[in-house]
Motif scaffolding. Sequence first.
Motif, PDB file in Angstrom:
ATOM      1  N   LEU A 142     -35.166 -27.090 -11.514  1.00  0.00           N
ATOM      2  CA  LEU A 142     -33.727 -27.223 -11.128  1.00  0.00           C
ATOM      3  C   LEU A 142     -33.278 -25.690 -11.430  1.00  0.00           C
ATOM      4  O   LEU A 142     -32.380 -25.339 -10.669  1.00  0.00           O
ATOM      5  CB  LEU A 142     -32.964 -28.379 -12.041  1.00  0.00           C
ATOM      6  N   LYS A 143     -33.532 -25.161 -12.539  1.00  0.00           N
ATOM      7  CA  LYS A 143     -32.904 -23.617 -12.763  1.00  0.00           C
ATOM      8  C   LYS A 143     -33.482 -22.834 -11.720  1.00  0.00           C
ATOM      9  O   LYS A 143     -32.626 -22.015 -11.134  1.00  0.00           O
ATOM     10  CB  LYS A 143     -33.619 -23.367 -14.188  1.00  0.00           C
ATOM     11  N   GLY A 144     -34.506 -22.824 -11.194  1.00  0.00           N
ATOM     12  CA  GLY A 144     -35.224 -22.004 -10.211  1.00  0.00           C
ATOM     13  C   GLY A 144     -34.509 -22.217  -8.781  1.00  0.00           C
ATOM     14  O   GLY A 144     -34.228 -21.144  -8.096  1.00  0.00           O
ATOM     15  N   LEU A 145     -33.991 -23.548  -8.288  1.00  0.00           N
ATOM     16  CA  LEU A 145     -33.376 -23.813  -7.131  1.00  0.00           C
ATOM     17  C   LEU A 145     -32.106 -23.234  -7.492  1.00  0.00           C
ATOM     18  O   LEU A 145     -31.615 -22.555  -6.549  1.00  0.00           O
ATOM     19  CB  LEU A 145     -33.380 -25.395  -7.233  1.00  0.00           C
ATOM     20  N   THR A 146     -31.504 -23.381  -8.360  1.00  0.00           N
ATOM     21  CA  THR A 146     -30.000 -22.751  -8.509  1.00  0.00           C
ATOM     22  C   THR A 146     -30.102 -21.274  -8.474  1.00  0.00           C
ATOM     23  O   THR A 146     -29.176 -20.700  -7.781  1.00  0.00           O
ATOM     24  CB  THR A 146     -29.438 -23.272  -9.879  1.00  0.00           C
ATOM     25  N   THR A 147     -31.109 -20.664  -9.023  1.00  0.00           N
ATOM     26  CA  THR A 147     -31.040 -19.234  -9.071  1.00  0.00           C
ATOM     27  C   THR A 147     -31.368 -18.922  -7.370  1.00  0.00           C
ATOM     28  O   THR A 147     -30.545 -17.769  -7.052  1.00  0.00           O
ATOM     29  CB  THR A 147     -32.261 -18.713  -9.801  1.00  0.00           C
ATOM     30  N   ALA A 148     -32.145 -19.523  -6.879  1.00  0.00           N
ATOM     31  CA  ALA A 148     -32.366 -19.161  -5.507  1.00  0.00           C
ATOM     32  C   ALA A 148     -31.365 -19.419  -4.615  1.00  0.00           C
ATOM     33  O   ALA A 148     -30.979 -18.493  -3.699  1.00  0.00           O
ATOM     34  CB  ALA A 148     -33.608 -20.056  -4.891  1.00  0.00           C
ATOM     35  N   ALA A 149     -30.483 -20.483  -4.863  1.00  0.00           N
ATOM     36  CA  ALA A 149     -29.169 -20.317  -4.053  1.00  0.00           C
ATOM     37  C   ALA A 149     -28.455 -19.176  -4.170  1.00  0.00           C
ATOM     38  O   ALA A 149     -27.403 -18.642  -3.361  1.00  0.00           O
ATOM     39  CB  ALA A 149     -28.494 -21.742  -4.391  1.00  0.00           C
ATOM     40  N   GLN A 150     -28.349 -18.859  -5.562  1.00  0.00           N
ATOM     41  CA  GLN A 150     -27.434 -17.476  -5.837  1.00  0.00           C
ATOM     42  C   GLN A 150     -27.910 -16.238  -5.080  1.00  0.00           C
ATOM     43  O   GLN A 150     -27.164 -15.594  -4.400  1.00  0.00           O
ATOM     44  CB  GLN A 150     -27.234 -17.236  -7.125  1.00  0.00           C
ATOM     45  N   LYS A 151     -29.325 -16.434  -5.317  1.00  0.00           N
ATOM     46  CA  LYS A 151     -29.725 -14.926  -4.566  1.00  0.00           C
ATOM     47  C   LYS A 151     -30.073 -14.950  -3.030  1.00  0.00           C
ATOM     48  O   LYS A 151     -29.902 -13.952  -2.345  1.00  0.00           O
ATOM     49  CB  LYS A 151     -31.360 -14.702  -5.290  1.00  0.00           C
ATOM     50  N   CYS A 152     -29.825 -15.933  -2.414  1.00  0.00           N
ATOM     51  CA  CYS A 152     -30.114 -16.362  -1.038  1.00  0.00           C
ATOM     52  C   CYS A 152     -28.790 -16.607  -0.489  1.00  0.00           C
ATOM     53  O   CYS A 152     -28.929 -17.156   0.806  1.00  0.00           O
ATOM     54  CB  CYS A 152     -31.397 -17.146  -0.606  1.00  0.00           C
ATOM     55  N   ALA A 153     -27.469 -16.328  -0.951  1.00  0.00           N
ATOM     56  CA  ALA A 153     -26.465 -17.150  -0.391  1.00  0.00           C
ATOM     57  C   ALA A 153     -26.232 -16.482   0.850  1.00  0.00           C
ATOM     58  O   ALA A 153     -25.547 -17.029   1.766  1.00  0.00           O
ATOM     59  CB  ALA A 153     -25.473 -16.429  -1.258  1.00  0.00           C
ATOM     60  N   GLY A 154     -26.831 -15.233   1.404  1.00  0.00           N
ATOM     61  CA  GLY A 154     -26.666 -14.652   2.578  1.00  0.00           C
ATOM     62  C   GLY A 154     -27.664 -15.007   3.588  1.00  0.00           C
ATOM     63  O   GLY A 154     -27.605 -14.667   4.860  1.00  0.00           O
ATOM     64  N   GLY A 155     -28.439 -16.240   3.435  1.00  0.00           N
ATOM     65  CA  GLY A 155     -29.379 -16.710   4.511  1.00  0.00           C
ATOM     66  C   GLY A 155     -30.797 -16.307   3.991  1.00  0.00           C
ATOM     67  O   GLY A 155     -31.097 -15.500   3.342  1.00  0.00           O
ATOM     68  N   PHE A 156     -31.716 -17.022   4.828  1.00  0.00           N
ATOM     69  CA  PHE A 156     -33.015 -16.803   4.746  1.00  0.00           C
ATOM     70  C   PHE A 156     -33.753 -17.348   5.975  1.00  0.00           C
ATOM     71  O   PHE A 156     -33.073 -18.293   6.736  1.00  0.00           O
ATOM     72  CB  PHE A 156     -33.525 -17.400   3.671  1.00  0.00           C
ATOM     73  N   THR A 157     -35.040 -17.223   6.190  1.00  0.00           N
ATOM     74  CA  THR A 157     -35.891 -17.806   7.166  1.00  0.00           C
ATOM     75  C   THR A 157     -36.953 -18.379   6.624  1.00  0.00           C
ATOM     76  O   THR A 157     -37.616 -18.117   5.674  1.00  0.00           O
ATOM     77  CB  THR A 157     -36.320 -16.966   8.188  1.00  0.00           C
TER      78      THR A 157
END
Length: 260
Positions: free
Chosen positions: A160-175
């Motif tokens: 869960l922590k990894g997912l939350t961190t990813a949401a913060q780091k990838c706020a500008g989008g991804f493919t």
Amino acid sequence: MSATAVRRTVLAASAAALTLLATACGGSGDADKAAEGKGEGSPAAAAPAAKALTAAELEKAALAQSDVKSGKVTAKVPAGDDLAADKVTADNAACLPLARAEAAVAQGEPASTAKRSWLGTPKKPAPGTKPEDMLMAALDVNKTLIGLGSYDGGAAEDALKGLTTAAQKCAGGFTATIDGEKTKFLKVATAAAPQGGDEGVAVNLTMAADEGVQAPVKIVVVRKGATVATFTTINMAAMSAGKDYQVPADVIAAQVAKLG
């Protein structure tokens, strides 16, 4: 959820529309209930690490038809909705947890997994409704993939922590590339998850769709003990119009409650 999974949702909704056309009458079915409640944004005080559920225990704890008041629960999901982890990648490694969550693929290395699918019930049309209008109305249903992963030690908390961190780091989008199909997400935002678990988060993705439409994709992730439940919801009618929609809160609550 891959483009193939989206097409299957359209086909399922179309079949429902044809059924309603044959049996059309007044009234309406149960609408999806409104949605995301306020969640507990952080884990409770430190406690002994919970033990992972076995595969048999997790299957028993997975959502069943008798657990919901409306919609259809599918226990044996089609192959396109039951992807292996290596079928999901992201252009930015930091965003991989989001790509996995979008496809309802478990994070990390769970000890056991299970998956379910839930499809909402379309409203019954009024007498005299045109077939084409009935078909479009049938697309206004939620489809939710439910992925369960149970972990040893503190791996559930880490997931869960990894997912939350990813949401913060990838706020500008991804493919993401899901089952060989690329999908571009323009932005990522988090919100509070529903209550009932030990911790959780809601992640709202904005997908680049056809003709410049920005289509929302809803993800809710809840941890209960050593098990993480991921709920990925799409609504074709709303997505095609770039409009917001609510997740099926009653379905999420039913599944979380079964986890103990």
